[in-house]
Write a protein that holds these residues in place. Structure first.
Motif, mmCIF file in Angstrom:
data_model
loop_
_atom_site.group_PDB
_atom_site.id
_atom_site.type_symbol
_atom_site.label_atom_id
_atom_site.label_comp_id
_atom_site.label_asym_id
_atom_site.label_seq_id
_atom_site.Cartn_x
_atom_site.Cartn_y
_atom_site.Cartn_z
ATOM 1 N N ASN A 165 -53.300 -14.661 -5.893
ATOM 2 C CA ASN A 165 -52.397 -13.515 -5.993
ATOM 3 C C ASN A 165 -51.913 -13.073 -4.627
ATOM 4 O O ASN A 165 -50.728 -12.782 -4.440
ATOM 5 N N LEU A 166 -52.835 -13.007 -3.687
ATOM 6 C CA LEU A 166 -52.462 -12.566 -2.353
ATOM 7 C C LEU A 166 -51.480 -13.544 -1.712
ATOM 8 O O LEU A 166 -50.503 -13.141 -1.076
ATOM 9 N N ASP A 169 -48.097 -12.992 -3.166
ATOM 10 C CA ASP A 169 -47.481 -11.783 -2.620
ATOM 11 C C ASP A 169 -46.905 -12.055 -1.232
ATOM 12 O O ASP A 169 -45.758 -11.704 -0.943
ATOM 13 N N ILE A 170 -47.717 -12.643 -0.381
ATOM 14 C CA ILE A 170 -47.270 -12.904 0.986
ATOM 15 C C ILE A 170 -46.076 -13.846 0.985
ATOM 16 O O ILE A 170 -45.125 -13.692 1.743
ATOM 17 N N ARG B 74 -53.837 -2.320 -6.618
ATOM 18 C CA ARG B 74 -54.934 -2.788 -7.468
ATOM 19 C C ARG B 74 -56.197 -1.953 -7.320
ATOM 20 O O ARG B 74 -57.290 -2.431 -7.617
ATOM 21 N N VAL B 100 -61.992 -13.724 0.287
ATOM 22 C CA VAL B 100 -60.681 -13.516 0.912
ATOM 23 C C VAL B 100 -60.841 -12.708 2.199
ATOM 24 O O VAL B 100 -60.186 -12.990 3.209
ATOM 25 N N LEU B 166 -53.021 -6.723 6.015
ATOM 26 C CA LEU B 166 -53.521 -7.372 4.814
ATOM 27 C C LEU B 166 -55.038 -7.288 4.735
ATOM 28 O O LEU B 166 -55.610 -7.015 3.674
ATOM 29 N N ILE B 170 -57.200 -5.531 1.735
ATOM 30 C CA ILE B 170 -58.242 -6.234 0.988
ATOM 31 C C ILE B 170 -59.584 -5.548 1.143
ATOM 32 O O ILE B 170 -60.354 -5.419 0.193
ATOM 33 N N ARG B 173 -60.002 -2.853 -1.214
ATOM 34 C CA ARG B 173 -60.141 -3.228 -2.620
ATOM 35 C C ARG B 173 -61.534 -3.692 -2.973
ATOM 36 O O ARG B 173 -61.871 -3.792 -4.145
#
Lengths: 237, 237
Positions: A165-166, A169-170, B74, B100, B166, B170, B173
């Motif tokens: 997903n990331l 998006d990027i 999210r 991630v 980014l 993350i 999240r």
DNA sequence: TGCAAACATTTTGGCGCCAATTCTGAAACC
DNA sequence: GGTTTCAGAATTGGCGCCAAAATGTTTGCA
């Protein structure tokens, strides 16, 4: 001096649709994102709410919500009491986003190699072939979409859904307008060849090779020396 | 069977503030995000618009906009006609987000090592020391905040601003509620030591060492065997 | 003719009201 | 006793209207 943040300034130039295609709520965001990425709205364009209502057949509230979500995704920027305009990346941001893309997509390489089945490779070959075919016969937009389709199919082989997903998006935030994607015909053909090289690396189970091909592949369009060398234009001389 | 997606179900449990602190529009999002990350709203909690209005002293429209942005990030999920609830991560998603995080923060390691000046290292030492001090004397929330401060300061040494943004997203999240962050006292102390190890690696110019410390450090709280081994609870018998 | 101020138009953004849906609690029924 | 049903309450979400701000145009003046 209306706005200091972006170079372009085609204000209010919005293309209308002949028929108001009723777009359901969840997909309005996707439709607008797609149009931005496809270059329908060029960077710097102001997105007027009334025009967007007409174009997508949506209510004002839906348009506003979609614009807010797009500015969360950093595809558009919001200026209070002025509206929303397509975010124009400068060279530095474009480079940085490209590097982040490389980080994320190469991080996905290991599990891509692990998970890819023969059927997956077959689908990838079909998509790679479609791209190569379109280099000769297709429009720039078709080439762009075929390229996106290949890369999305590749990414979805990764086990880590959050990473996928990331990365998507990027990818959507990068300077991916079809017009600026590939500099030369030779570069497009090289991209097509690299797609097949990726599949070969996957088939060989060679994750490091896949990473290095991906890195080179993503850095492809970073040939902007010409723009850098030119001196700043003087107003009178 | 009110909602199938999350285990907890403390509906409508929202803590009020004694005084309506007027929060300006841009920071409402940050305030809510901070409260979610700090564990004020536990995963699964339904966020009622009226309660949020009272808590933050905001209008309904501002609350709705902030909720939409949070669901773009999210952090919360939106269920039509039901409202918004704090997103509850399952084990798989937590693992994926952790990986991630590792990908992004280790990717930043190279330029962090390159860019860090003596003054930067000094600031980092102060933040690491503050964390270590709070292990003995501070509350869990203070420890959590000191840890975040150290990691943010570290990340901001990276040249790639997009990568930093980014990584911060993350990080927000992940399952970072103070209550679930560190399993044992020994683990907290180990974390504190690792902060200093990172600074040493930076001082030595050893990016690979920094990467390996970061990887171990982020994987720290992945000790959840106990929850896995327990069998699913039976209803009767 | 060039500049500046005032007016008119366009566009954004916010507020309030109300319909649609869902939740709660109690009564009725099996 | 436990489940179902049903009305009342509460919450979400959308629509329309209008004020505030900005833009574009015209007029007035030196």
């Amino acid at each position: 001096m209306p706005y200091e943040g972006c170079g372009l300034h085609n204000r209010g130039v919005v293309i209308f649709m002949t028929s108001k295609t009723q777009i359901s709520r969840g997909t309005l965001l996707e439709a607008m994102a797609k149009d931005i990425q496809a270059g329908v709205f060029t960077p710097g364009t102001w997105l007027k709410q009334i025009d967007l209502e007409n174009r997508y057949g949506a209510t004002r509230m839906e348009v506003r919500r979609a614009l807010d979500q797009l500015s969360s995704k950093r595809l558009v920027r919001h200026v209070p009491n002025r509206g929303y305009h397509v975010h124009a990346l400068d060279d530095r941001q474009a480079d940085e986003i490209r590097e982040v893309r490389i980080v994320l997509e190469t991080a996905a390489a290991d599990t891509i190699v692990q998970n890819a089945t023969a059927a997956d490779r077959q689908e990838l070959r079909a998509l790679a072939q479609r791209f190569s075919d379109l280099v000769l016969t297709g429009t720039l937009l078709e080439q762009y979409e075929a390229n996106v389709a290949f890369h999305i199919r590749l990414l979805k082989l990764c086990s880590n859904q959050e990473l996928v997903n990331l990365a998507l998006d990027i990818r959507g935030r990068g300077p991916s307008a079809p017009a600026t994607q590939w500099k030369t015909r030779a570069r497009i053909e090289q991209s097509g060849r690299e797609h097949f090289l990726m599949i070969e690396a996957i088939e060989a189970g060679d994750a490091p090779a896949l990473r290095s091909i991906l890195t080179a592949h993503i850095r492809q369009s970073a040939e902007k020396e010409l723009a850098r060398i030119q001196p700043p234009q003087r107003r009178r001389g």
